[in-house]
Structures are given as structure tokens and as C-alpha cells.
Design a protein around this motif. Structure first.
Motif, PDB file in Angstrom:
ATOM      1  N   THR A  68     -98.441  30.811  13.158  1.00  0.00           N
ATOM      2  CA  THR A  68     -97.127  30.892  13.512  1.00  0.00           C
ATOM      3  C   THR A  68     -96.202  30.240  12.609  1.00  0.00           C
ATOM      4  OG1 THR A  68     -97.805  30.727  15.823  1.00  0.00           O
ATOM      5  CG2 THR A  68     -95.578  30.054  15.689  1.00  0.00           C
TER       6      THR A  68
ATOM      7  N   ASP B  49     -96.867  37.977  16.185  1.00  0.00           N
ATOM      8  CA  ASP B  49     -97.590  36.814  16.398  1.00  0.00           C
ATOM      9  C   ASP B  49     -98.411  36.894  17.965  1.00  0.00           C
ATOM     10  OD1 ASP B  49     -98.717  34.453  16.065  1.00  0.00           O
ATOM     11  OD2 ASP B  49     -96.833  33.013  16.690  1.00  0.00           O
ATOM     12  N   GLU B  50     -99.650  36.876  17.581  1.00  0.00           N
ATOM     13  CA  GLU B  50    -100.767  36.707  18.611  1.00  0.00           C
ATOM     14  C   GLU B  50    -100.326  38.052  19.795  1.00  0.00           C
ATOM     15  OE1 GLU B  50    -103.392  34.661  19.397  1.00  0.00           O
ATOM     16  OE2 GLU B  50    -102.851  33.036  17.744  1.00  0.00           O
TER      17      GLU B  50
HETATM   18 MG    MG Z   1     -99.444  30.101  16.939  1.00  0.00          MG
END
Ligand code: MG
Ligand code: ATP
Length: 307
Positions: free
Chosen positions: A46, A159-160
């Protein structure tokens, strides 16, 4: 890949206080590829993404997107990016479509046709006129992707994105990311802490451990490339010195811990084996040193959970 990369990270480093959170991360992302950023919790995914989208400053190094430095030409770089970092902001009491219209107003290049196109791409046509508060997690995430790609960014950063999705949801995500990459030439950058998901979705994967990239490799066509790629092969033989003599002049080799070690692709390994056996050397075993992506990642994640 002879193309010009869409994004280039060069020695990106982030220090907070005395801690180095991101340590000289370098990678390139090409048009039309789905690039995975794989690392255990806390490895720095992140943080790296936050620097790519300009939410956090770098300590040193540089990131360029579409040839523009995030440091010195931020607006030009940011114009090439669509991203979902953390939870996408949505108005829950508006419909999905109204949300998209709202964001489209900020960018004159987005037409109604384009909105319809991205809604279809993410498979939300049937529910786009429902209020967002009635959406499931997966539907919200689709809406987030639709919003992030409306302006045809060269680079999409997620992100994810698979967090909270069921296997069918992950498969659909993969399908529409791939479609985006293929049909619009978008470079897609996705982070995850799950190897199995990355293997399904990505063309290439970088493994991040404690802020450092420990490996970048292709996933697709791995079986094919394994045939051609030279790797370190270890031969367990009865007489290593004699074996080395047999191979002199043919790429050579060296003796390490009593084993004959040499660099060879699959065919060469078979050929070396044949020559050793023909020369009367007994070969007890052959193995290659290259670790599979899974071995490597398990080492990383294993050490994180145990340590
Ligand atoms: Mg993260
Ligand atoms: N603002 C901050 N101040 C201090 N440390 C930070 C800050 N942001 C992140 N960190 C630290 O940087 C490291 C990397 O965090 P980051 O959130 O980038 O990891 P991640 O790979 O995204 O993890 P996860 O899989 O849990 O999302 C962690 O050790 C975290 O505690």
C-alpha cells in the motif's frame, strides 16, 4: 517486451523516521499486462501504491507514468492513472449510474457511451440503476473499477482488489481486468498477499518482502519458459573432479559442496547427464536450484508469520 513501459519505478525508497519501509524498489509495467504486486501483510504494497498515485511523497528514487515524473510533473502523471486505494468513495444514496455521472462531470472527455461501455465491462449493467447502499461488496468494487477506468487511464492500480470476493467474483475480476488490458491496452497493477490469486490473474508478479523486491517473474507461459530457461543444476556424482573433466570445454561447471554445479537449460541437463553416464560416472541425482514462485513466497510469508 520491446514496448515503452507505462510506469517505471526507479529505486523508490521511503523512510519514516529511522525505518526504511520501501527500499530501492524498481520495476516497469508495460501496456496490456496485468502485473501483480505480491507481498505479505506489512511488506509495503500500500505504501508503494500511495507513492505511485501521489498520496505520499518518496524519500528518494522516482516514479514515472506515461513518461511523466510523479515528483516533478504530478498533474501529467496523475492524468494517466486510474486507481482504487483503500475504499472507493461512493455516494450510497445515489445509484451506481448517478455516481458514475457525478465523476464523469469532472472530466469532459467521458461520454455517456463510455459510461455504458465501462458498466458493461465490469458486468454491472443489470444493477447499475440500484442505489449503491443496496450493493454487495463485489458490486461496489465493480463500480469502483468502472469509475477508475472511465477516463481511459494508461495505468489502472488496484490495492488488494480481491479482498472479500468469493472465487466467482475473483474469476470475474480477472476476466474483466484481462479484457481491459487486451482491448484497451491498459497496464493493470494489482496488489495481493495471496499467491493463488496472483497466479490466476497476472502475467507477471513481483514479490515484495520487507520493502524490497526479491523477485519479478512471468506467470503466464511459465511451463513453456521453464523449458528454455537456463538454471543452476546440481549433479550428485561419484567422482565430481572426473565429471568436471568430462565437461571441460562445454560450458564447464564447478564443484560446490561435493556436487557438480553448472548452468544449463532442460535439454542441456539431459545432455550433460548422458555424457557423464557414457564416461562411466555414476549419477545419483540431479536437481535444479531455482525455487518455484510458491517456494519463494512461502519462505517469505512463512518467516513473517513465525518470526
Ligand atoms: Mg496494504
Ligand atoms: N504512515 C506510516 N507511518 C509509519 N509507518 C507506516 C506508515 N504507513 C505504513 N507504515 C509501515 O510500513 C510498512 C508497510 O505497510 P503497508 O501498509 O505498505 O503494507 P502492505 O504490504 O500494504 O500490508 P497489508 O497486506 O497489510 O495491506 C508497515 O510496517 C507499516 O507499519
Amino acid at each position: 517486451m520491446s514496448q515503452v513501459p507505462v510506469a517505471r519505478l526507479q529505486d523508490v525508497t521511503k523512510r519514516i523516521g529511522s525505518r526504511t519501509i520501501i527500499d530501492r524498489v524498481s520495476l516497469e509495467i508495460y501496456p496490456g499486462e496485468v502485473f501483480g504486486f505480491l507481498g505479505p501483510n506489512g511488506s509495503g504494497k500500500t505504501t508503494t501504491i500511495r507513492m505511485m498515485v501521489g498520496l505520499m511523497a518518496m524519500t528518494s528514487g522516482d516514479i514515472s507514468i506515461g513518461g511523466h515524473s510523479v515528483r516533478t510533473h504530478y498533474p501529467q502523471a496523475a492524468a494517466q492513472v486510474g486507481a482504487i486505494v483503500e475504499n472507493p468513495e461512493m455516494y450510497k444514496y445515489l445509484t451506481g449510474y448517478q455516481n458514475l455521472l457525478h465523476y464523469a462531470r469532472m472530466n469532459a472527455s467521458i461520454t455517456r457511451e463510455r459510461i455504458d461501455e465501462v458498466v458493461k465491462l465490469v458486468g454491472l449493467s443489470g444493477r447499475i440503476h440500484d442505489k449503491v447502499k443496496k450493493y454487495s461488496l463485489g458490486m461496489r468494487q465493480r463500480l469502483g473499477v468502472a469509475q477508475a477506468v472511465m477516463h481511459r487511464p494508461k495505468l489502472l492500480i488496484l490495492d488488494e482488489p480481491t479482498n472479500g470476493l468469493d472465487p466467482a467474483g475473483i474469476r470475474e475480476l480477472r476476466d474483466y481486468l484481462r479484457q481491459l488490458a487486451q482491448e484497451e491496452g491498459t497496464a493493470v497493477f494489482v496488489s495481493s498477499h495471496l499467491l493463488s490469486e496472483m497466479e490466476l490473474m497476472c502475467d507477471r508478479v513481483a514479490i515484495l518482502q520487507k520493502g524490497q523486491i526479491i523477485d519479478i517473474r512471468s506467470i503466464r507461459g511459465q511451463a513453456a519458459s521453464a523449458q528454455q530457461q537456463a538454471e543452476e543444476a546440481l549433479f550428485d556424482v561419484d567422482r565430481p573432479e572426473a565429471a568436471l573433466g568430462v565437461l571441460q570445454g562445454q560450458g564447464g561447471g564447478r564443484i560446490v559442496d561435493g556436487l557438480l554445479e553448472l548452468t544449463a537449460d532442460r535439454n542441456e541437463i539431459a545432455e550433460v547427464n548422458r555424457r557423464l553416464v557414457e564416461a562411466g560416472i555414476r549419477v545419483y541425482g540431479i536437481r535444479t536450484k531455482t525455487k518455484s514462485l510458491e517456494d519463494q513466497f512461502l519462505e517469505v510469508t512463512g518467516s513473517e508469520t513465525i518470526g
